[in-house]
Structure formats: C-alpha cells, structure tokens
Design a protein around this motif. Structure first.
Motif, PDB file in Angstrom:
ATOM      1  N   VAL A 308       0.884  -1.434   0.017  1.00 10.16           N
ATOM      2  CA  VAL A 308      -0.119   0.198   0.092  1.00 10.16           C
ATOM      3  C   VAL A 308       0.889   1.116   0.013  1.00 10.16           C
ATOM      4  O   VAL A 308       2.199   1.160   0.391  1.00 10.16           O
ATOM      5  CB  VAL A 308      -0.751   0.003   1.210  1.00 10.16           C
ATOM      6  N   CYS A 309       0.575   2.453  -0.498  1.00 11.91           N
ATOM      7  CA  CYS A 309       0.918   3.803  -0.339  1.00 11.91           C
ATOM      8  C   CYS A 309       0.311   4.720   0.367  1.00 11.91           C
ATOM      9  O   CYS A 309      -0.960   4.476   0.754  1.00 11.91           O
ATOM     10  CB  CYS A 309       1.273   3.957  -1.691  1.00 11.91           C
ATOM     11  N   GLU A 310       0.854   5.908   0.686  1.00 13.56           N
ATOM     12  CA  GLU A 310       0.204   6.750   1.373  1.00 13.56           C
ATOM     13  C   GLU A 310      -0.869   7.492   0.282  1.00 13.56           C
ATOM     14  O   GLU A 310      -0.463   7.396  -0.700  1.00 13.56           O
ATOM     15  CB  GLU A 310       1.284   7.982   1.937  1.00 13.56           C
ATOM     16  N   ALA A 311      -2.117   8.197   0.949  1.00 14.41           N
ATOM     17  CA  ALA A 311      -2.873   8.547   0.213  1.00 14.41           C
ATOM     18  C   ALA A 311      -2.322   9.703  -0.809  1.00 14.41           C
ATOM     19  O   ALA A 311      -2.823   9.920  -1.880  1.00 14.41           O
ATOM     20  CB  ALA A 311      -4.159   9.357   0.933  1.00 14.41           C
ATOM     21  N   GLY A 312      -1.371  10.367  -0.247  1.00 10.52           N
ATOM     22  CA  GLY A 312      -0.774  11.552  -1.099  1.00 10.52           C
ATOM     23  C   GLY A 312      -0.020  10.927  -2.311  1.00 10.52           C
ATOM     24  O   GLY A 312       0.048  11.762  -3.383  1.00 10.52           O
ATOM     25  N   ALA A 313       0.808   9.790  -1.968  1.00  5.62           N
ATOM     26  CA  ALA A 313       1.549   9.303  -3.254  1.00  5.62           C
ATOM     27  C   ALA A 313       0.505   8.967  -4.358  1.00  5.62           C
ATOM     28  O   ALA A 313       0.725   8.673  -5.409  1.00  5.62           O
ATOM     29  CB  ALA A 313       2.274   8.121  -2.667  1.00  5.62           C
ATOM     30  N   ALA A 314      -0.678   8.469  -3.964  1.00  6.23           N
ATOM     31  CA  ALA A 314      -1.749   8.056  -4.937  1.00  6.23           C
ATOM     32  C   ALA A 314      -2.004   8.920  -5.918  1.00  6.23           C
ATOM     33  O   ALA A 314      -2.435   8.698  -6.953  1.00  6.23           O
ATOM     34  CB  ALA A 314      -2.690   7.056  -4.160  1.00  6.23           C
ATOM     35  N   ALA A 315      -1.984  10.108  -5.358  1.00  6.57           N
ATOM     36  CA  ALA A 315      -2.561  11.311  -6.108  1.00  6.57           C
ATOM     37  C   ALA A 315      -1.244  11.857  -6.830  1.00  6.57           C
ATOM     38  O   ALA A 315      -1.490  12.897  -7.924  1.00  6.57           O
ATOM     39  CB  ALA A 315      -3.123  12.376  -5.404  1.00  6.57           C
ATOM     40  N   ASP A 316      -0.288  11.657  -6.812  1.00  8.83           N
ATOM     41  CA  ASP A 316       0.967  12.091  -7.335  1.00  8.83           C
ATOM     42  C   ASP A 316       1.737  11.095  -8.172  1.00  8.83           C
ATOM     43  O   ASP A 316       2.320  10.186  -7.794  1.00  8.83           O
ATOM     44  CB  ASP A 316       1.984  12.778  -6.331  1.00  8.83           C
ATOM     45  N   PRO A 317       1.617  11.288  -9.488  1.00  8.75           N
ATOM     46  CA  PRO A 317       2.310  10.222 -10.429  1.00  8.75           C
ATOM     47  C   PRO A 317       3.639   9.913 -10.118  1.00  8.75           C
ATOM     48  O   PRO A 317       4.024   8.574  -9.986  1.00  8.75           O
ATOM     49  CB  PRO A 317       2.349  10.932 -11.713  1.00  8.75           C
ATOM     50  N   ASP A 318       4.346  10.799  -9.635  1.00 10.66           N
ATOM     51  CA  ASP A 318       5.906  10.572  -9.380  1.00 10.66           C
ATOM     52  C   ASP A 318       6.101   9.558  -8.093  1.00 10.66           C
ATOM     53  O   ASP A 318       6.718   8.714  -8.142  1.00 10.66           O
ATOM     54  CB  ASP A 318       6.961  11.773  -9.343  1.00 10.66           C
ATOM     55  N   LYS A 319       5.181  10.297  -7.100  1.00  9.28           N
ATOM     56  CA  LYS A 319       5.484   9.512  -5.822  1.00  9.28           C
ATOM     57  C   LYS A 319       4.923   8.175  -6.119  1.00  9.28           C
ATOM     58  O   LYS A 319       5.272   7.029  -5.478  1.00  9.28           O
ATOM     59  CB  LYS A 319       4.431  10.262  -4.727  1.00  9.28           C
ATOM     60  N   LEU A 320       3.699   8.004  -6.952  1.00  7.71           N
ATOM     61  CA  LEU A 320       3.010   6.821  -6.972  1.00  7.71           C
ATOM     62  C   LEU A 320       3.986   5.667  -7.551  1.00  7.71           C
ATOM     63  O   LEU A 320       4.080   4.405  -7.482  1.00  7.71           O
ATOM     64  CB  LEU A 320       1.794   6.766  -7.912  1.00  7.71           C
ATOM     65  N   GLN A 321       4.834   6.215  -8.548  1.00  8.77           N
ATOM     66  CA  GLN A 321       6.047   5.296  -9.297  1.00  8.77           C
ATOM     67  C   GLN A 321       6.924   4.886  -8.451  1.00  8.77           C
ATOM     68  O   GLN A 321       7.133   3.789  -8.292  1.00  8.77           O
ATOM     69  CB  GLN A 321       6.348   6.008 -10.534  1.00  8.77           C
ATOM     70  N   ALA A 322       7.346   5.903  -7.482  1.00 10.15           N
ATOM     71  CA  ALA A 322       8.124   5.682  -6.387  1.00 10.15           C
ATOM     72  C   ALA A 322       7.783   4.394  -5.408  1.00 10.15           C
ATOM     73  O   ALA A 322       8.523   3.504  -4.974  1.00 10.15           O
ATOM     74  CB  ALA A 322       8.547   6.750  -5.822  1.00 10.15           C
ATOM     75  N   SER A 323       6.397   4.550  -5.146  1.00 11.77           N
ATOM     76  CA  SER A 323       5.887   3.476  -4.282  1.00 11.77           C
ATOM     77  C   SER A 323       5.807   2.165  -5.005  1.00 11.77           C
ATOM     78  O   SER A 323       6.080   1.023  -4.333  1.00 11.77           O
ATOM     79  CB  SER A 323       4.477   3.904  -4.086  1.00 11.77           C
ATOM     80  N   HIS A 324       5.360   2.176  -6.486  1.00 11.23           N
ATOM     81  CA  HIS A 324       5.444   0.827  -7.260  1.00 11.23           C
ATOM     82  C   HIS A 324       6.824   0.440  -7.195  1.00 11.23           C
ATOM     83  O   HIS A 324       7.061  -0.946  -6.967  1.00 11.23           O
ATOM     84  CB  HIS A 324       4.764   1.211  -8.475  1.00 11.23           C
ATOM     85  N   ASP A 325       8.008   1.188  -7.309  1.00 12.14           N
ATOM     86  CA  ASP A 325       9.307   0.900  -7.559  1.00 12.14           C
ATOM     87  C   ASP A 325       9.711   0.226  -6.014  1.00 12.14           C
ATOM     88  O   ASP A 325      10.359  -0.999  -5.943  1.00 12.14           O
ATOM     89  CB  ASP A 325      10.192   1.903  -7.723  1.00 12.14           C
ATOM     90  N   ALA A 326       9.173   0.694  -5.053  1.00 14.86           N
ATOM     91  CA  ALA A 326       9.647   0.306  -3.676  1.00 14.86           C
ATOM     92  C   ALA A 326       8.986  -1.252  -3.371  1.00 14.86           C
ATOM     93  O   ALA A 326       9.588  -2.176  -2.931  1.00 14.86           O
ATOM     94  CB  ALA A 326       9.292   1.228  -2.788  1.00 14.86           C
ATOM     95  N   TYR A 327       7.659  -1.277  -3.601  1.00 18.95           N
ATOM     96  CA  TYR A 327       7.011  -2.287  -3.884  1.00 18.95           C
ATOM     97  C   TYR A 327       7.665  -3.529  -4.500  1.00 18.95           C
ATOM     98  O   TYR A 327       7.942  -4.889  -4.148  1.00 18.95           O
ATOM     99  CB  TYR A 327       5.616  -2.406  -4.099  1.00 18.95           C
ATOM    100  N   ALA A 328       8.156  -3.232  -5.868  1.00 14.94           N
ATOM    101  CA  ALA A 328       8.726  -4.282  -6.581  1.00 14.94           C
ATOM    102  C   ALA A 328       9.814  -4.622  -5.955  1.00 14.94           C
ATOM    103  O   ALA A 328      10.303  -5.866  -6.171  1.00 14.94           O
ATOM    104  CB  ALA A 328       8.797  -3.602  -8.142  1.00 14.94           C
ATOM    105  N   PHE A 329      10.759  -3.860  -5.403  1.00 13.04           N
ATOM    106  CA  PHE A 329      12.156  -4.219  -4.903  1.00 13.04           C
ATOM    107  C   PHE A 329      11.870  -5.170  -3.927  1.00 13.04           C
ATOM    108  O   PHE A 329      12.552  -6.048  -3.850  1.00 13.04           O
ATOM    109  CB  PHE A 329      12.853  -2.905  -4.486  1.00 13.04           C
ATOM    110  N   GLY A 330      11.017  -4.742  -2.810  1.00 15.17           N
ATOM    111  CA  GLY A 330      10.831  -5.698  -1.472  1.00 15.17           C
ATOM    112  C   GLY A 330      10.243  -6.991  -2.091  1.00 15.17           C
ATOM    113  O   GLY A 330      10.474  -8.014  -1.745  1.00 15.17           O
TER     114      GLY A 330
END
Length: 378
Positions: A308-330
């Motif tokens: 999951v990601c923070e609500a703010g990240a879900a609304a920001d394309p760059d932050k959302l991509q960073a969250s997906h990248d972090a998930y993919a790494f883990g």
C-alpha cells in the motif's frame, strides 16, 4: 506511536550503529526439528493460532470510502469486507447464499455485490438485494443474506474472525497491547498498490521468521538489502506482538537533520508482527503486509504479500511510481531470496536434521518460538 516514542526508537537505533551492537539475548536456543514437522502440532496451530484467533487481513485505508470493498482469503475462508453507504464496516464469508459462489473479487467501490454464477446481488451490509426469477424461491430474502464475520478497525488495521461464532469482543481487543505503537502511521488512509500470493514448500513458522532477524543480511541479501541497510537491530515486545527495527545506512547523519522532532516514519524499517505471525513492514514512505498461514501440509505454507502507499502518493504520479518501485524491490527480494531460503531449510529438516539453532543475535526469532510454545502450553 507518537513523536516522543519515535524519537526514542531513533536514538536507540543510532546508539546501536555508533557502538556497532544490537539487541541480543543471553543465550542461543536449540529447537527440535519436530517443531517444523510434527503433524499433530501443526493441526493444533491451525486451530488455535488461526481459526480461533482474529486475523489481520488488511489496512483500513483500503476501505476508507463508503461503497468500498476488499476481498481476500484466509485459511481457505473466502472473505469480503465492505464499508456501506452509511460508513459502517462489515465482513462476510464471500459466498452467495444460493450455491456458495463468490460475490466479489479484488477491491474497489460498488453499490452491489453480485454473484457471477446466477446473478444474485447483495447490499454492502450483506442483505440480499435481488435474485433473478425470484418467484421460484420459497426462502424469504431476509433469510438469504451473506454470512457475517466479526471485524474491527483498530489503529487502521482490519482484524477479522474466521468463524462467525467468534465473539466480537475478541476481535475488538486483539490489538490492545500494540495499538498505541501502530497509531500515527496513517494506515486508515493508505491506498492499495499490488498483492501477490505464494505457495511455499516450508512450514509457516520458517517463513514468518524470515522477517525477524538481520543476521542473514550480509550473506543472503549482500547485493540487495545489505548496501542499503545495516544489520544493527532493536526489538520490543507488546503482549503477544513484537516490533523489530533496523536502520538505513547513514541514519546517524539523518538524525542531525531530523533534530528533536522526527517524523513517525524514521529512516529505518520497522517490522511489527501481530500474533500469530502477520508482519506489517513500515518504511519511510510505504507499508507492506506479509500474511503467512499454514498450507495443506505441515511443510507447506501460503503467503500473501500486499503493498500500500500513502494517500498523497496515490494522487502524485511521481510518488506513485516511487511506491510501485519500492514494492517491486521488496517483492523481488522476498520472492527470489527469502522464500527459497525457507524452502531450503525445510528440505534440510525433512532430510533428517535433528534440531535447528537460533542465535542470541536473533532475539525476535527466539521471542516468537517462545510465544508459539506458550500458546500451546508446551
């Protein structure tokens, strides 16, 4: 966790790095191999630890809005959790009253839950809303609702009883000892990223303990986690639950930048484990949920890896991509490094290993071995 508690945890981690030490126990532990192979014990664990114990199934943020739903499974029980139009939280066995087919898959928002088999539909509070060719059924609609399960939302976490007979109070109080430490992370506002399901050829306890020690970082994770994290660790116990934290490299420099008012998400990974072994991984930007449960035999398990990601990240394309990248790494580290190690351990145990050793430098692993023994009075 409040800012004062976060500051104390941060200071402990920095002290451990500065002194090149970790929280440890006084002695190592020898555990008979039967702990991971005995079928009778495995059956007792299934019953006492899972079917008779409230299970953590997700984050409340995944059901933040009226009309939202989340489907999952635990111990073979299909579950649908909803928040109805009035904001009330519900959970049901995800099985149509007609013939038992599921009424929803995945997560999202909807006005009705509809079975794809014959088209029976349900309100989000579980009441039967409609069924095709209704005149052919004698049973009143009021008797054909979904089967409710007890559910609670505490500290932004969704706890569910897998049996309808479980007292609601038992679910409500499951997190009493650790709730204070979990508050403040915004779990009630997170948004779903991705999830995966693994079938693992290892006893469920071997898989849970992958998230309880950093002794293996320099070897198993030398090219993945080790360049980013140190193996210094601090650990805490909260009733049946635990917290294990380890820092990012350079945390001592970050402490100077943070000062006396650190954010709740300090520059470290915090693994909170909820009895009997569900791990909430909290990092500076996101969170993951690792649900581990027994499989179809003593030497297998089923694992759900949820991001999951923070609500703010879900609304920001760059932050959302960073969250997906972090998930993919883990996810990659867990799938390609951790899980194969657990399967190798099980294979070695099955081949005739008489016992396993848990070091004094693996205190959280020892904590959980003690908990699992005490819970079965052995």
């Amino acid at each position: 966790m409040n800012k004062s508690q976060a500051k104390k945890l941060l200071d402990r981690l920095v002290q451990r790095v500065a002194s090149d030490t970790s929280d440890v126990f006084d002695e190592s532990l020898v555990e008979p191999a039967t702990f991971f192979t005995d079928d009778e014990r495995w059956q007792q664990e299934r019953e006492a630890f899972f079917l008779d114990t409230p299970q953590l199934i997700g984050f409340a943020g995944e059901l933040q809005d009226p009309g939202s739903y989340l489907s999952t499974e635990s111990m073979g029980v299909p579950i649908i959790a909803t928040r109805d139009e009035h904001g009330e939280l519900h959970a049901f066995i995800n099985a149509c009253a007609h013939r038992g087919a599921t009424v929803a898959e995945g997560f999202g928002t909807t006005k009705r839950l509809t079975c794809r088999f014959h088209g029976w539909s349900y309100q989000l509070d579980g009441r039967l809303a409609g069924r095709p060719q209704d005149v052919h059924f004698c049973q009143p609609k009021t008797e054909c609702g979904l089967t409710p399960l007890p559910i609670s939302d505490r500290a932004g976490l969704l706890m569910v009883g897998l049996r309808a007979s479980m007292p609601q109070a038992k679910v409500n109080h499951a997190l009493d000892d650790v709730a204070e430490q979990l508050c403040g992370f915004g779990f009630d506002r997170v948004k779903s990223l991705q999830s995966s399901r693994f079938e693992v050829a290892a006893n469920w306890k071997l898989v849970v303990n992958l998230s309880h020690e950093s002794y293996h970082f320099g070897s198993l994770h030398r090219e993945s986690l080790a360049p980013l994290m140190t193996s210094h660790q601090v650990s805490d116990e909260f009733g049946l639950h635990t917290r294990w934290a380890f820092p990012f490299r350079g945390i001592e420099n970050m402490q100077d930048q943070i000062g006396d008012q650190p954010p709740l998400r300090i520059p470290a990974i915090m693994n909170h484990t909820i009895f009997p072994g569900t791990v909430i991984v909290v990092n500076p930007g996101d969170a993951q949920l690792i649900r581990v449960e027994p499989g179809n035999s003593v030497d297998t398990s089923v694992v759900y890896f949820v991001g999951v990601c923070e609500a703010g990240a879900a609304a920001d394309p760059d932050k959302l991509q960073a969250s997906h990248d972090a998930y993919a790494f883990g996810h990659k580290v867990f799938e390609t490094e951790d899980l194969p190690a657990a399967e190798q351990c099980q294979k070695g145990i099955n081949a005739g290993l008489q016992s396993v050793i848990v070091g004094a430098n693996e205190p959280v692993v020892q904590m959980w071995h003690r908990r699992w023994h005490e819970a079965l009075d052995d």
